[in-house]
Design an enzyme around this catalytic site. Structure first.
Site, PDB file in Angstrom:
ATOM      1  N   GLY A  93       2.414  64.270   4.891  1.00 48.61           N
ATOM      2  CA  GLY A  93       1.356  63.481   5.511  1.00 48.61           C
ATOM      3  C   GLY A  93       2.082  62.430   5.650  1.00 48.61           C
ATOM      4  O   GLY A  93       2.377  62.470   6.027  1.00 48.61           O
ATOM      5  N   GLY A  95       4.049  59.605   5.783  1.00 48.80           N
ATOM      6  CA  GLY A  95       4.675  58.993   4.307  1.00 48.80           C
ATOM      7  C   GLY A  95       5.170  57.621   5.149  1.00 48.80           C
ATOM      8  O   GLY A  95       5.373  56.531   4.622  1.00 48.80           O
ATOM      9  N   ARG A  96       4.914  56.599   5.734  1.00 47.46           N
ATOM     10  CA  ARG A  96       5.396  55.618   6.364  1.00 47.46           C
ATOM     11  C   ARG A  96       4.512  55.162   7.783  1.00 47.46           C
ATOM     12  O   ARG A  96       4.938  54.727   8.442  1.00 47.46           O
ATOM     13  CB  ARG A  96       6.532  55.896   6.726  1.00 47.46           C
ATOM     14  CG  ARG A  96       7.335  56.497   7.761  1.00 47.46           C
ATOM     15  CD  ARG A  96       8.931  56.471   8.231  1.00 47.46           C
ATOM     16  NE  ARG A  96       9.317  57.874   8.836  1.00 47.46           N
ATOM     17  CZ  ARG A  96      10.531  57.746   9.627  1.00 47.46           C
ATOM     18  NH1 ARG A  96      11.130  56.923   9.580  1.00 47.46           N
ATOM     19  NH2 ARG A  96      10.685  58.822   9.567  1.00 47.46           N
ATOM     20  N   LYS A 115       4.430  52.811  13.153  1.00 44.06           N
ATOM     21  CA  LYS A 115       5.595  53.779  11.946  1.00 44.06           C
ATOM     22  C   LYS A 115       6.753  52.815  11.579  1.00 44.06           C
ATOM     23  O   LYS A 115       7.092  52.415  12.283  1.00 44.06           O
ATOM     24  CB  LYS A 115       6.110  54.441  13.102  1.00 44.06           C
ATOM     25  CG  LYS A 115       7.505  55.647  12.760  1.00 44.06           C
ATOM     26  CD  LYS A 115       7.219  56.584  13.508  1.00 44.06           C
ATOM     27  CE  LYS A 115       8.523  58.137  12.503  1.00 44.06           C
ATOM     28  NZ  LYS A 115       9.091  58.599  13.975  1.00 44.06           N
ATOM     29  N   ARG A 178       3.398  53.519  17.993  1.00 46.58           N
ATOM     30  CA  ARG A 178       2.601  54.626  19.003  1.00 46.58           C
ATOM     31  C   ARG A 178       1.174  55.409  19.445  1.00 46.58           C
ATOM     32  O   ARG A 178       0.661  54.755  18.204  1.00 46.58           O
ATOM     33  CB  ARG A 178       3.375  55.517  18.157  1.00 46.58           C
ATOM     34  CG  ARG A 178       3.475  56.204  17.177  1.00 46.58           C
ATOM     35  CD  ARG A 178       4.412  57.398  17.025  1.00 46.58           C
ATOM     36  NE  ARG A 178       3.648  58.016  15.556  1.00 46.58           N
ATOM     37  CZ  ARG A 178       4.955  58.789  14.454  1.00 46.58           C
ATOM     38  NH1 ARG A 178       5.857  59.039  15.493  1.00 46.58           N
ATOM     39  NH2 ARG A 178       4.930  59.755  13.682  1.00 46.58           N
ATOM     40  N   ASP A 254       4.057  70.684  11.044  1.00 46.52           N
ATOM     41  CA  ASP A 254       3.375  69.070  10.777  1.00 46.52           C
ATOM     42  C   ASP A 254       4.123  68.377  12.476  1.00 46.52           C
ATOM     43  O   ASP A 254       3.246  66.535  12.116  1.00 46.52           O
ATOM     44  CB  ASP A 254       4.213  68.522   9.697  1.00 46.52           C
ATOM     45  CG  ASP A 254       5.677  68.565   9.412  1.00 46.52           C
ATOM     46  OD1 ASP A 254       6.769  69.618   9.471  1.00 46.52           O
ATOM     47  OD2 ASP A 254       6.599  67.208   9.104  1.00 46.52           O
ATOM     48  N   ASN A 255       5.255  68.880  12.720  1.00 55.19           N
ATOM     49  CA  ASN A 255       5.669  68.273  14.331  1.00 55.19           C
ATOM     50  C   ASN A 255       4.988  67.901  15.649  1.00 55.19           C
ATOM     51  O   ASN A 255       5.124  67.828  16.536  1.00 55.19           O
ATOM     52  CB  ASN A 255       6.871  67.506  13.898  1.00 55.19           C
ATOM     53  CG  ASN A 255       7.584  67.011  13.019  1.00 55.19           C
ATOM     54  OD1 ASN A 255       6.416  66.443  13.044  1.00 55.19           O
ATOM     55  ND2 ASN A 255       8.648  66.965  12.885  1.00 55.19           N
TER      56      ASN A 255
END
Length: 491
Positions: A93, A95-96, A115, A178, A254-255
């Site tokens: 998920g 995270g930041r 981000k 972003r 996840d990327n």
């Protein structure tokens, strides 16, 4: 002059927030003390109808640091899971990262994601922050890749704060905003598949199809069509990476973007001394994400997505059928890009042998990737006397001469015109890429509160195919000290 835009005026909306609450957590970003402007991209700003000059005002700096939330924002962090270095990692998920909402622009809506905006329920052992070093790298590379014509998320603005963040050392905090039409990932679908939540899986797939692939909605099996289209886009993305010598470094599922965009710039790098086995992420000790492995890892990740979509597609045969396009699509796109890089306008059965010999020659001589292809455009079909500059890139100049004979014969076979070919090759082979040492110089100045080099470097990278007289030093071979630079997942 028009009235300057303020945070109250931002016409934000958030289509992802219309999904059920299980897909995200609504939360507010965590403010940073005394935020300041570092850099902004005018090209990215134009995509969402903003003026980059206005982004430096205190009101918008506060917004894009997370210190002020516009009235129409619906900030949230998304949940997803994924395979990391080939191993199932479970729930991950944002995270930041916190999505503030979407802005409509000339090419459609773009999500704005902060981000480094603070802790979320998905931060795990992290602190929810990003540092100035990694934020500048992501900002510059996002915009550099866009200028190179590589599908990518974009970067709007970097803001900083003197608040300390502990990594290997204490560094200053930063936030990079972003942008992308969507930040949905392969791992977003894996999350629901591995939790055996078929309704949530279908809801997410329907949202993606209706919002980003509406042309697939009427297909006999739209989920199969979705997998096929994402597979095609991913294959093309891998070809683009290989053609510019870009290495992502962390190709976890996840990327991987469901839109086929370059997503999550961490320990990336552009190839310098050519080595097909080069690993740009020093924490990737097994070399899973080396330059040579990127195409097959892209394929592996598409299989992981196919596994997640299988309950919707309905059969293994249909899923495999959708995935089968990866290899031919990658091969076709890579072939097109290599022909363009070598200035070839026709196709021959022997071209693959010419390309293979070229890459072996580059590997054996550790030739700088970007300089080689740019200099290759200066080669003349019937004038061997002008080869000095490109020959000097090689330790074994005789070996280059032998390859150049075959290359010239190939050019003669299609009656190639030197001037026309050079112009075409210069549009395919950049003079300027974001070398690690260039980013490092800009970062070190920024850490001393001098952001001028970030702006200068951005201006150079926005026109990578131009000659740019006066900026030749940005295209030079890396200095000796650059060989000691290392990048990792720490940011």
């Amino acid at each position: 002059m028009g009235t300057a835009i303020t945070s109250d005026d931002l016409p934000l909306f958030n289509s992802f927030a219309e999904l059920p609450p299980a897909f995200y957590t609504r939360l507010m970003p965590t403010p940073l003390p005394a935020p300041y402007f570092v850099a902004a991209s005018a090209n990215a700003a134009a995509l969402v109808g903003l003026d980059a000059a206005e982004l430096a005002n205190d009101d918008l700096v506060a917004v894009f640091t997370g210190n002020k939330v516009p009235p129409r924002a619906k900030p949230l962090s998304a949940v997803y899971s994924g395979h990391q270095f080939g191993v199932w990692a479970g729930q991950l998920g944002d995270g930041r990262a916190i999505v503030m909402g979407e802005l409509k622009g000339p090419s459609g809506p773009m999500e704005l994601q902060l981000k480094g905006a603070g802790l979320t329920p998905y931060s795990r052992m992290g602190d929810g922050r990003a540092v100035l070093r990694s934020s500048i790298r992501e900002f510059l590379c996002s915009e550099a890749m866009a200028a190179l014509g590589v599908p990518t998320t974009r970067a709007l603005i970097v803001t900083g704060s003197d608040q300390g963040v502990l990594r290997e050392t204490v560094e200053s905090a930063a936030v990079v905003t972003r942008m992308a039409p969507s930040f949905v990932r392969f791992g977003s679908f894996e999350h629901w598949f591995y939790r055996d939540k078929p309704e949530e899986l279908r809801t997410l797939a329907d949202y993606v199809i209706q919002t980003f692939y509406p042309e697939l909605a009427g297909d006999e099996n739209p989920y199969k069509s979705l997998l096929a289209e994402v597979t095609r886009r991913t294959a093309h993305l891998m070809a683009h990476w290989q053609a510019v010598g870009f290495m992502h470094g962390v190709m976890n599922t996840d990327n991987m973007s469901i839109l086929g965009l370059t997503l999550d710039y961490g320990p990336f790098g552009f190839m310098e001394a050519f080595n097909s086995g080069h690993i740009c992420n020093h924490t990737d000790q097994q070399g899973r994400y080396s330059y040579a492995n990127q195409p097959q890892i892209g394929h592996w990740n598409c299989f992981a997505l196919g596994q997640a979509l299988l309950p919707l597609i309905g059969s293994v045969e249909d899923t495999e059928d959708a995935l089968e396009i990866y290899r031919p699509e990658f091969g076709r796109r890579m072939d097109e890009l290599l022909h363009a890089k070598l200035g070839l306008t026709t196709f021959s059965e022997d071209d693959s042998a010419l390309f293979d010999a070229m890459f072996k020659l580059m590997q054996d001589n550790h030739v700088d990737f970007t300089l080689f292809f740019r200099q290759l455009g200066n080669l003349r079909v019937d004038n061997l006397g002008n080869d000095t500059v490109i020959r000097d890139l090689f330790i074994d100049r005789v070996a280059f001469d032998t390859w150049a004979v075959a290359y010239r014969e190939r050019l003669r076979a299609e009656n190639s015109d030197d001037c026309v070919r050079k112009q075409a090759m210069d549009r395919s082979n950049p003079k300027f890429v974001l070398r690690n040492y260039l980013a490092q110089i800009a970062i070190e100045k920024a850490q001393q509160k001098d952001y001028s080099e970030v702006a200068r470097l951005l201006a150079v990278l926005e026109k990578p195919f131009d000659e740019q007289p006066g900026n030749e030093h940005y295209a030079a071979l890396p200095p000796d000290w650059a060989s000691h630079l290392e990048v990792s997942c720490s940011s």
